[in-house]
Design a protein around this motif. Structure first.
Motif, PDB file in Angstrom:
ATOM      1  N   ALA A 326     -17.938  35.379  97.207  1.00  0.00           N
ATOM      2  CA  ALA A 326     -18.911  36.351  96.698  1.00  0.00           C
ATOM      3  C   ALA A 326     -18.286  37.344  95.732  1.00  0.00           C
ATOM      4  CB  ALA A 326     -19.559  37.094  97.874  1.00  0.00           C
ATOM      5  N   HIS A 327     -17.073  37.811  96.039  1.00  0.00           N
ATOM      6  CA  HIS A 327     -16.421  38.769  95.144  1.00  0.00           C
ATOM      7  C   HIS A 327     -16.044  38.093  93.828  1.00  0.00           C
ATOM      8  CE1 HIS A 327     -13.999  42.319  94.111  1.00  0.00           C
ATOM      9  NE2 HIS A 327     -13.162  41.439  93.574  1.00  0.00           N
ATOM     10  N   MET A 328     -15.467  36.896  93.905  1.00  0.00           N
ATOM     11  CA  MET A 328     -15.077  36.193  92.678  1.00  0.00           C
ATOM     12  C   MET A 328     -16.291  35.893  91.806  1.00  0.00           C
ATOM     13  SD  MET A 328     -11.900  36.074  92.483  1.00  0.00           S
ATOM     14  CE  MET A 328     -10.288  35.721  93.158  1.00  0.00           C
ATOM     15  N   ARG A 329     -17.421  35.574  92.423  1.00  0.00           N
ATOM     16  CA  ARG A 329     -18.637  35.359  91.634  1.00  0.00           C
ATOM     17  C   ARG A 329     -19.076  36.644  90.945  1.00  0.00           C
ATOM     18  NH1 ARG A 329     -20.899  33.033  96.187  1.00  0.00           N
ATOM     19  NH2 ARG A 329     -22.503  34.659  96.173  1.00  0.00           N
ATOM     20  N   ALA A 330     -19.006  37.751  91.675  1.00  0.00           N
ATOM     21  CA  ALA A 330     -19.488  39.023  91.127  1.00  0.00           C
ATOM     22  C   ALA A 330     -18.650  39.493  89.944  1.00  0.00           C
ATOM     23  CB  ALA A 330     -19.511  40.089  92.225  1.00  0.00           C
TER      24      ALA A 330
END
Length: 405
Positions: A326-330
């Motif tokens: 989720a963080h890498m996507r954001a």
């Protein structure tokens, strides 16, 4: 701008992992990296899955933001071309052993005569004042020489094993980029370049021994080598009901919050677990407790609960699941880029950010010799001279690109 190093010209004579990682870091920050390859190309061109020969996965990630020129340095015309390019360069980076550079007539003394402002940086196996000076070196050899497999063995209780990534090459590559930037800063103050040596053995020993010299820091030793917490067999991710989590229960407050979060507030009052010294004597019991506890719920529940309690925790990824983190996507760390010959590729982001000079992905990894003519022109060669150099095979240019299937 295309990054804080825009305008910096680097002649890159490296191949494999270590040197190309150093020049990648500089290229990502905007440096103009001229990747000088032999006729057979960089040794990593065929490492990993590929759509076309010479464009393997590892090469694609190590060599973006660079341009490729093929010069045959065993051919007098190719070597003469490189020497002619030196006056326009800021940095000459190489991973050949110094003896090989000297045989080519590219010792520091020879290069300095051509360009006294150049930063002449060699990244190779061993410092030149010791008995290993002439030896070749690779990642696994340096891991073994520094003792990293033995620290792994102490942790696992099994035989010595190498770390499962090119940790020496990547770390020494990073140290090399730092050394180049330091030498460039010095040049900005003095007006002169200098020779810089970044030996793998000594550089990785500096990296690892800060942790693991430990008791041997003192003379005579007052304990064993090896940072005990780092080599403890229990230092591992915890299995959950559906995967694994990494949890760092470190301070007194972390432990107190953990005991409360899992319904065992009584343990916070137990003198065996009251402070770091007491816990150190009972860590076996605590590790058993943690393993039993974390196995009772799914990873996502644990991460949510522990994050709410301000206890450092994160779910364990695989390289595949990291792509969907989720963080890498954001933050958009993994992107996609259409490569002219290789089709759609997944890219690895540039992790740092600059407010005034943001770095960009300017060039996809080049085909072998893709920019030979372009770069020769930028380094002062006329069209007739380029044609003559190609005809003699001192330089070579890429064949027309094939389109990815």
């Amino acid at each position: 701008m295309n990054g804080p190093l825009e305008g910096l010209r680097i002649l890159d004579l490296t191949s494999n992992f270590m040197g190309p990682y150093a020049s990648l870091l500089l290229a990502d920050m905007g440096a103009d990296v001229c990747k000088i390859e032999p006729p057979e190309g960089d040794t990593t061109r065929n490492v990993g899955p590929c759509r076309h020969k010479g464009m393997g996965a590892v090469f694609l990630h190590l060599n973006r933001n660079k341009r490729s020129i093929v010069l045959d340095l065993k051919h007098p015309d190719g070597l003469a071309a490189l020497r002619r390019m030196l006056p326009r360069a800021d940095v000459l980076l190489f991973s050949l052993r110094p003896q090989a550079m000297a045989r080519l007539g590219l010792s520091y003394e020879a290069v300095r005569e051509i360009n006294p402002r150049i930063v002449y940086c060699g990244a190779f196996g061993f410092g030149q004042n010791g008995p290993y000076a002439d030896r070749p070196a690779y990642d696994n050899l340096i891991q073994a020489a520094v003792g990293l497999p033995m620290t792994q063995a102490r942790k696992t209780g099994g035989p010595p094993t190498y770390v499962g990534t090119a940790i020496v090459d990547r770390m020494v590559g990073m140290a090399t980029s730092n050394a180049i930037l330091a030498a460039l800063h010095c040049r900005s103050q003095t007006g002169y370049g200098q020779a810089v040596e970044v030996p793998m053995f000594e550089t990785f020993a500096h990296f690892a021994m800060g942790d693991h010299l430990y008791g041997h820091t003192f003379v005579p030793p007052i304990g064993d080598w090896g940072y005990e917490r780092m080599t403890a067999p229990e230092r591992q991710p915890y299995r959950t009901a559906d995967g694994y989590v990494s949890v760092e229960v470190y301070t007194d407050r972390h432990w107190q919050r953990l005991f409360a979060a899992v319904g065992r507030a009584d343990m916070a009052a137990d003198p065996r677990y009251a402070d770091v010294h007491a816990r150190a004597r009972h860590m076996g019991e605590l590790y058993d407790f943690l393993h039993r506890t974390f196995a009772t719920r799914p990873s996502a529940e644990w991460v949510a609960l522990l994050t709410e309690a301000d206890i450092p925790a994160i779910a364990m990824n695989t390289p595949e699941t990291l792509l969907d983190d989720a963080h890498m996507r954001a933050v958009g760390f993994f992107g996609e880029q259409e490569h002219p010959s290789e089709g759609l590729l997944r890219t690895i982001g540039i992790p740092q950010q600059w407010s005034e000079s943001p770095a960009t992905l300017r060039h996809p990894a080049p085909r072998l010799g893709e920019h030979t003519q372009e770069l020769l022109g930028e380094y002062g060669f006329g069209q007739d001279e380029i044609g003559t150099l190609l005809w003699s095979h001192g330089a070579r240019a890429a064949a027309p690109a094939e389109t990815a299937a």
